[in-house]
Design a protein around this motif. Structure first.
Motif, PDB file in Angstrom:
ATOM      1  N   ALA A  12     -54.603 -14.439  12.143  1.00 56.98           N
ATOM      2  CA  ALA A  12     -54.394 -15.171  10.891  1.00 56.98           C
ATOM      3  C   ALA A  12     -54.565 -16.658  11.185  1.00 56.98           C
ATOM      4  CB  ALA A  12     -53.005 -14.894  10.330  1.00 56.98           C
ATOM      5  N   PRO A  13     -54.902 -17.440  10.161  1.00 60.21           N
ATOM      6  CA  PRO A  13     -55.025 -18.894  10.351  1.00 60.21           C
ATOM      7  C   PRO A  13     -53.686 -19.535  10.721  1.00 60.21           C
ATOM      8  CG  PRO A  13     -56.032 -18.208   8.269  1.00 60.21           C
ATOM      9  CD  PRO A  13     -55.288 -17.017   8.811  1.00 60.21           C
ATOM     10  N   ALA A  14     -53.743 -20.614  11.492  1.00 67.56           N
ATOM     11  CA  ALA A  14     -52.530 -21.318  11.923  1.00 67.56           C
ATOM     12  C   ALA A  14     -51.677 -21.749  10.737  1.00 67.56           C
ATOM     13  CB  ALA A  14     -52.899 -22.527  12.776  1.00 67.56           C
ATOM     14  N   GLU A  15     -52.317 -22.153   9.647  1.00 64.98           N
ATOM     15  CA  GLU A  15     -51.564 -22.605   8.467  1.00 64.98           C
ATOM     16  C   GLU A  15     -50.635 -21.503   7.953  1.00 64.98           C
ATOM     17  OE1 GLU A  15     -54.873 -22.788   8.824  1.00 64.98           O
ATOM     18  OE2 GLU A  15     -55.383 -24.925   8.680  1.00 64.98           O
ATOM     19  N   ASP A  16     -51.136 -20.270   7.916  1.00 60.85           N
ATOM     20  CA  ASP A  16     -50.337 -19.151   7.431  1.00 60.85           C
ATOM     21  C   ASP A  16     -49.198 -18.819   8.392  1.00 60.85           C
ATOM     22  OD1 ASP A  16     -52.082 -19.040   5.302  1.00 60.85           O
ATOM     23  OD2 ASP A  16     -53.080 -17.195   5.953  1.00 60.85           O
ATOM     24  N   VAL A  17     -49.489 -18.837   9.687  1.00 58.30           N
ATOM     25  CA  VAL A  17     -48.465 -18.533  10.692  1.00 58.30           C
ATOM     26  C   VAL A  17     -47.392 -19.627  10.681  1.00 58.30           C
ATOM     27  CG1 VAL A  17     -48.027 -18.046  13.129  1.00 58.30           C
ATOM     28  CG2 VAL A  17     -50.192 -17.320  12.085  1.00 58.30           C
ATOM     29  N   PHE A  18     -47.830 -20.868  10.603  1.00 48.94           N
ATOM     30  CA  PHE A  18     -46.913 -22.011  10.545  1.00 48.94           C
ATOM     31  C   PHE A  18     -45.971 -21.877   9.351  1.00 48.94           C
ATOM     32  CE2 PHE A  18     -45.695 -26.279   9.299  1.00 48.94           C
ATOM     33  CZ  PHE A  18     -45.528 -26.969  10.487  1.00 48.94           C
ATOM     34  N   ASN A  19     -46.534 -21.624   8.180  1.00 49.50           N
ATOM     35  CA  ASN A  19     -45.713 -21.546   6.969  1.00 49.50           C
ATOM     36  C   ASN A  19     -44.750 -20.363   6.993  1.00 49.50           C
ATOM     37  OD1 ASN A  19     -46.501 -23.885   5.689  1.00 49.50           O
ATOM     38  ND2 ASN A  19     -48.223 -22.919   4.669  1.00 49.50           N
ATOM     39  N   LEU A  20     -45.204 -19.215   7.461  1.00 56.58           N
ATOM     40  CA  LEU A  20     -44.305 -18.065   7.500  1.00 56.58           C
ATOM     41  C   LEU A  20     -43.179 -18.284   8.520  1.00 56.58           C
ATOM     42  CD1 LEU A  20     -44.026 -15.471   5.906  1.00 56.58           C
ATOM     43  CD2 LEU A  20     -45.250 -14.293   7.738  1.00 56.58           C
ATOM     44  N   SER A  21     -43.472 -19.020   9.577  1.00 57.44           N
ATOM     45  CA  SER A  21     -42.468 -19.304  10.603  1.00 57.44           C
ATOM     46  C   SER A  21     -41.352 -20.212  10.098  1.00 57.44           C
ATOM     47  CB  SER A  21     -43.123 -19.964  11.817  1.00 57.44           C
ATOM     48  OG  SER A  21     -44.019 -19.078  12.416  1.00 57.44           O
ATOM     49  N   ARG A  22     -41.612 -20.973   9.049  1.00 54.52           N
ATOM     50  CA  ARG A  22     -40.590 -21.876   8.503  1.00 54.52           C
ATOM     51  C   ARG A  22     -40.106 -21.426   7.126  1.00 54.52           C
ATOM     52  NH1 ARG A  22     -42.760 -26.536   5.377  1.00 54.52           N
ATOM     53  NH2 ARG A  22     -44.921 -26.074   4.897  1.00 54.52           N
ATOM     54  N   ASN A  23     -40.423 -20.208   6.770  1.00 51.56           N
ATOM     55  CA  ASN A  23     -40.044 -19.666   5.465  1.00 51.56           C
ATOM     56  C   ASN A  23     -38.640 -19.056   5.546  1.00 51.56           C
ATOM     57  OD1 ASN A  23     -39.783 -17.627   3.311  1.00 51.56           O
ATOM     58  ND2 ASN A  23     -41.893 -18.205   2.819  1.00 51.56           N
ATOM     59  N   ILE A  24     -37.702 -19.651   4.830  1.00 51.36           N
ATOM     60  CA  ILE A  24     -36.305 -19.211   4.851  1.00 51.36           C
ATOM     61  C   ILE A  24     -36.180 -17.758   4.362  1.00 51.36           C
ATOM     62  CG2 ILE A  24     -33.977 -19.621   3.914  1.00 51.36           C
ATOM     63  CD1 ILE A  24     -34.867 -21.907   5.745  1.00 51.36           C
ATOM     64  N   ASP A  25     -36.871 -17.439   3.269  1.00 48.96           N
ATOM     65  CA  ASP A  25     -36.808 -16.092   2.702  1.00 48.96           C
ATOM     66  C   ASP A  25     -37.303 -15.044   3.699  1.00 48.96           C
ATOM     67  OD1 ASP A  25     -36.083 -17.056  -0.035  1.00 48.96           O
ATOM     68  OD2 ASP A  25     -38.080 -17.943   0.106  1.00 48.96           O
ATOM     69  N   PHE A  26     -38.390 -15.359   4.409  1.00 47.79           N
ATOM     70  CA  PHE A  26     -38.923 -14.409   5.382  1.00 47.79           C
ATOM     71  C   PHE A  26     -37.977 -14.261   6.572  1.00 47.79           C
ATOM     72  CE2 PHE A  26     -41.481 -12.845   8.872  1.00 47.79           C
ATOM     73  CZ  PHE A  26     -42.042 -11.725   8.275  1.00 47.79           C
ATOM     74  N   HIS A  27     -37.356 -15.356   6.981  1.00 46.03           N
ATOM     75  CA  HIS A  27     -36.397 -15.263   8.090  1.00 46.03           C
ATOM     76  C   HIS A  27     -35.266 -14.298   7.737  1.00 46.03           C
ATOM     77  CE1 HIS A  27     -34.158 -16.465  11.659  1.00 46.03           C
ATOM     78  NE2 HIS A  27     -33.091 -16.414  10.882  1.00 46.03           N
ATOM     79  N   ILE A  28     -34.786 -14.388   6.510  1.00 46.19           N
ATOM     80  CA  ILE A  28     -33.710 -13.489   6.066  1.00 46.19           C
ATOM     81  C   ILE A  28     -34.172 -12.031   6.153  1.00 46.19           C
ATOM     82  CG2 ILE A  28     -32.349 -12.784   4.047  1.00 46.19           C
ATOM     83  CD1 ILE A  28     -32.305 -15.847   3.311  1.00 46.19           C
ATOM     84  N   LEU A  29     -35.408 -11.768   5.715  1.00 44.36           N
ATOM     85  CA  LEU A  29     -35.949 -10.403   5.793  1.00 44.36           C
ATOM     86  C   LEU A  29     -36.119  -9.939   7.239  1.00 44.36           C
ATOM     87  CD1 LEU A  29     -38.723 -10.498   3.031  1.00 44.36           C
ATOM     88  CD2 LEU A  29     -36.557  -9.249   2.944  1.00 44.36           C
ATOM     89  N   SER A  30     -36.631 -10.811   8.086  1.00 50.00           N
ATOM     90  CA  SER A  30     -36.919 -10.413   9.469  1.00 50.00           C
ATOM     91  C   SER A  30     -35.660 -10.303  10.324  1.00 50.00           C
ATOM     92  CB  SER A  30     -37.911 -11.382  10.113  1.00 50.00           C
ATOM     93  OG  SER A  30     -37.328 -12.648  10.321  1.00 50.00           O
ATOM     94  N   ALA A  31     -34.561 -10.920   9.877  1.00 47.93           N
ATOM     95  CA  ALA A  31     -33.307 -10.867  10.632  1.00 47.93           C
ATOM     96  C   ALA A  31     -32.289  -9.977   9.937  1.00 47.93           C
ATOM     97  CB  ALA A  31     -32.756 -12.282  10.802  1.00 47.93           C
ATOM     98  N   LYS A  32     -32.776  -8.943   9.257  1.00 45.61           N
ATOM     99  CA  LYS A  32     -31.872  -8.073   8.484  1.00 45.61           C
ATOM    100  C   LYS A  32     -30.856  -7.361   9.368  1.00 45.61           C
ATOM    101  CE  LYS A  32     -35.317  -4.467   8.422  1.00 45.61           C
ATOM    102  NZ  LYS A  32     -36.497  -4.051   7.724  1.00 45.61           N
ATOM    103  N   ASN A  33     -31.172  -7.128  10.635  1.00 46.48           N
ATOM    104  CA  ASN A  33     -30.228  -6.450  11.531  1.00 46.48           C
ATOM    105  C   ASN A  33     -28.970  -7.266  11.790  1.00 46.48           C
ATOM    106  OD1 ASN A  33     -31.935  -4.275  11.738  1.00 46.48           O
ATOM    107  ND2 ASN A  33     -32.846  -4.952  13.656  1.00 46.48           N
ATOM    108  N   THR A  34     -29.069  -8.595  11.635  1.00 42.87           N
ATOM    109  CA  THR A  34     -27.912  -9.452  11.853  1.00 42.87           C
ATOM    110  C   THR A  34     -27.336  -9.949  10.531  1.00 42.87           C
ATOM    111  OG1 THR A  34     -29.329 -11.394  12.108  1.00 42.87           O
ATOM    112  CG2 THR A  34     -28.693 -10.209  14.129  1.00 42.87           C
ATOM    113  N   ASN A  35     -27.904  -9.474   9.423  1.00 44.13           N
ATOM    114  CA  ASN A  35     -27.420  -9.834   8.083  1.00 44.13           C
ATOM    115  C   ASN A  35     -27.360 -11.344   7.887  1.00 44.13           C
ATOM    116  OD1 ASN A  35     -26.635  -9.079   5.503  1.00 44.13           O
ATOM    117  ND2 ASN A  35     -24.460  -9.179   6.012  1.00 44.13           N
ATOM    118  N   GLU A  36     -28.387 -12.056   8.388  1.00 40.41           N
ATOM    119  CA  GLU A  36     -28.396 -13.514   8.270  1.00 40.41           C
ATOM    120  C   GLU A  36     -28.638 -13.942   6.839  1.00 40.41           C
ATOM    121  OE1 GLU A  36     -30.243 -15.994  11.079  1.00 40.41           O
ATOM    122  OE2 GLU A  36     -29.477 -14.838  12.754  1.00 40.41           O
ATOM    123  N   LYS A  37     -27.922 -15.008   6.461  1.00 43.31           N
ATOM    124  CA  LYS A  37     -28.054 -15.602   5.140  1.00 43.31           C
ATOM    125  C   LYS A  37     -28.046 -17.119   5.300  1.00 43.31           C
ATOM    126  CE  LYS A  37     -25.630 -11.903   2.609  1.00 43.31           C
ATOM    127  NZ  LYS A  37     -26.399 -10.917   3.228  1.00 43.31           N
TER     128      LYS A  37
END
Length: 161
Positions: A12-37
């Motif tokens: 994927a392009p760096a722009e997409d990877v960069f943005n997803l890496s700083r996306n709060i909503d995606f972090h919450i989804l990807s860290a569902k095992n720790t129930n992060e909010k």
């Protein structure tokens, strides 16, 4: 101080990877095992320079909070988040993104120090470093899977710059 360095290759392009890496909503989804909010500061969307977020999640059977601030930001090549308040003496996470032939190399460099003297060092050596490495690997696999699925035409989380 302990350092964890990971490299992840994503089609994927760096722009997409960069943005997803700083996306709060995606972090919450990807860290569902720790129930992060996100409980304070930037609570959704894309976090940027000088913005803070306070996370609450369950780690080691306890609800812990961690407040961090974006201290360095250069779109789309790198950003750094650093702990302001939390359970570490120091916590600095650098994110780097390099693209070649539509493959982005995502590099994480996490530097941290534990409190509690020798007990903290023992905990780090036998438990914490492995735990944090697995946490980052899981998150990076989620980013990779999400973006590579997007390229195959599957429905994905929308994010805005």
């Amino acid at each position: 101080m302990t350092t964890i360095k990971l490299q992840t290759y994503i089609k994927a392009p760096a722009e997409d990877v960069f943005n997803l890496s700083r996306n709060i909503d995606f972090h919450i989804l990807s860290a569902k095992n720790t129930n992060e909010k996100a409980i304070a500061g930037k609570a959704f969307g894309l976090i940027g320079l000088n913005e803070t977020v306070t996370w609450k999640g369950k780690h080691f059977g306890q609800h812990l909070t961690h407040q961090s601030k974006i201290t360095l930001f250069k779109f789309p090549t790198h950003f750094t988040d650093e702990m302001i308040k939390g359970n570490f003496r120091l916590f600095k996470h650098q994110h780097f993104f390099n693209t070649s032939s539509n493959i982005t190399e995502m590099i994480d460099i996490l530097d941290y120090q534990t409190p509690y003297g020798i007990l903290g060092k023992i905990f780090d050596r036998f438990i914490l470093k492995k735990y944090l490495t697995n946490f980052l690997v899981t998150r990076n696999r989620s980013i990779k899977s999400h973006l590579e699925s997007k390229r195959q035409g599957r429905k994905v989380l929308q994010h805005k710059v």
